[in-house]
Enzyme design. Sequence first.
Site, PDB file in Angstrom:
ATOM      1  CB  ILE A  78      -1.069   0.087   1.485  1.00  0.00           C
ATOM      2  CG1 ILE A  78      -1.750  -1.290   1.438  1.00  0.00           C
ATOM      3  CG2 ILE A  78      -2.028   1.197   1.198  1.00  0.00           C
ATOM      4  CD1 ILE A  78      -2.064  -1.461   2.900  1.00  0.00           C
ATOM      5  CB  CYS A  79       1.172   3.980  -2.354  1.00  0.00           C
ATOM      6  SG  CYS A  79       1.634   5.621  -2.486  1.00  0.00           S
ATOM      7  CG  LEU A  80      -1.615   5.304   3.946  1.00  0.00           C
ATOM      8  CD1 LEU A  80      -2.591   6.344   3.196  1.00  0.00           C
ATOM      9  CD2 LEU A  80      -2.821   4.483   4.635  1.00  0.00           C
ATOM     10  CE1 TYR A 134       3.327   6.429  -4.060  1.00  0.00           C
ATOM     11  CE2 TYR A 134       5.700   6.209  -4.888  1.00  0.00           C
ATOM     12  CZ  TYR A 134       4.323   5.426  -4.454  1.00  0.00           C
ATOM     13  OH  TYR A 134       4.407   4.193  -4.364  1.00  0.00           O
TER      14      TYR A 134
END
Lengths: 138, 514
Positions: A78-80, A134
Amino acid sequence: MALLKDPPSGVEIDMNKISSNLSEWIVDVTGAAGTNYEGETFQLQFKFGPRYPFDSPQVLFIGSNIPVHPHVYSNGHICLSILTDDWSPALSVQSVCLSIVSMLSSCKEKKRPPDNAFYVKTCSKNPKKTRWWYHGKF
Amino acid sequence: MNSEDDLFYNDDDSAHEMDDDDDDFVEMGIEPEPTSTNEKTDVEVFLYEVLTTEQIVQHMVDCIKEVNTVVQIPATTTRILLNHFKWDKEKLMDCYYDGDQEKLFLEAHVISPFKKTPNAKKRTTRATSAAVAASVQQEVTCEICYLALPATLMTGLECGHKFCIQCWTEYLTTKIMDEGMGQVGTISCAAHNCDILVDDATVMKLVKDPKVKLKYQHLITNSFVECNRLLRWCPMPDCGHVVKVQFFDSKPVSCNCGHIFCFACGENWHDPVRCMWLKRWIKKCDDDSETSNWIAANTKECPKCHSTIEKDGGCNHMVCKKCRFDFCWVCLGPWEPHGSSWYNCNRYDEDEAKKARDSQEKSRSALQRYLFYCNRYMNHMQSLKFESKLYASIRLKMEEMQQHNMSWIEVQFLKKAVDVLCQCRQTLMYTYVFAFYLRKNNQSIIFEENQKDLENSTEHLSEYLERDITSDMLVDIKQKVQDKYRYCESRRKVLLDHVHEGYERELWDYLDSA
Ligand SMILES: [Zn+2]
Ligand SMILES: [Zn+2]
Ligand SMILES: [Zn+2]
Ligand SMILES: [Zn+2]
């Protein structure tokens, strides 16, 4: 602890799958009503290292149903930002789950990240080893 | 002030007074006579100093103190403010006096020290009531460890987020030791979504382990140097010196360890090519053929601070770790106009990118071209490394000559010859980088002629020093060597002057495709 007694809606801990030393949890989350993920259930795996909570837990989706989402890779990563750079020791398992549910809820279009194939082929097993440059904003 | 006793930059007032005179020209920007031992000058009066790590810490202390003579706030808050302004004192002062002070503190992520008084009072009352409460066994739960503890064991910053002392210590230690404070030189409050920064005095108070304290000091010093445009660490491994200039420029500087490098980019001095092109070249060379495509696709420069950014994931909303600039990976434009969904960016033309990739023919000839320049560049670099062997053999020759009635002074021309040889090789090496990006025009043809002349004369000198020198009569050698190196020097000067003139008159065109 609050999570065990009074879990928020859509978040449920699988008591059978908590490892004996409490270092690994499985949490079931359900897509919120009125969103793209309504009615779907997903499994989140939490792994807590020895320096938790000062070090963030390793959190990823596991099982057969990985949500299709621009910030979730098909391997469950997960990109969090709160899971790495913006981690705070004051964040609980409950607040992490809620952030993930709200990340899902705000999704307008169900699709994988554009570099999914490449990332999944080359990344480390541990999402924390990825240098996420990011921050997805939701 | 008591709480700051522990602070490493607060304990040496006396030492500071003593070298006040020394520092004055630094602070005032008055250029001293270049007689000072610390001061080095290059041909084109580019003033700089080489500082030790201790002097750097002192310099940082001086910057803080200088601001504090005008602005009456705690030194540790001043460091955060200065850090926020990249140690530009004037800019801080301007904003402090001309701008909105509340906004300034907010943007620097500190609570205004002027708000402290009412807050502190409130806290005292609260502390008193807490003390009363504690006496009736009332406890507060720490939101990190969930232990119920007496309120006296809880602490926090002016933002009001309180955690137990032990959790704070653990939190700070983790940030310092494991994450290196993310290059920014500051740590934010432990609470989620709170960006108020922990001041140094608090860190030093809460962290007890001397190893962690030391690392923290290193990190502070490093961030001081890294974000200060007028300072640069000597790039030699383990050197630890810092070069301090009076204005930022691409100029050669020579460290106390003997290393000469470009102040602007930190690479070896690379005249005639400019930093930007050299950086591109080095990046190109570092990419070996297998990974080059991947790197081209996955690393870019932050459009604001130009630090290299690697992309490992999908989101195109990038936040530069160094300068926090928000931008779009695809078009490198600022993020703001893209709105909340990253796939709205319409400035990326997939077809165009594909067209470029498809023209294989083109890329093959581009590769040939690259290899042509790369071979020559590498070749001079390699030769330059071998010249250390030449120094050794020349030293023997010099000793031999001294036994034949020549004085030490008289034989120095040989060492000078090797020095010139090395300079020419280094220049030649970088001429190939310059030429690689150069578009053909009348001036570039002249440049290539100059390059050829310098190359020929350099090879002659090299060959003579390496082989022919032994077969000549001692009396002839001096004349021959001097003739050869003087000729090299003049060719080198002609080439460099021509390139510099081209820069001034904007005669150089560059290839975008290279
Ligand atoms: Zn605690
Ligand atoms: Zn806070
Ligand atoms: Zn050095
Ligand atoms: Zn440079």
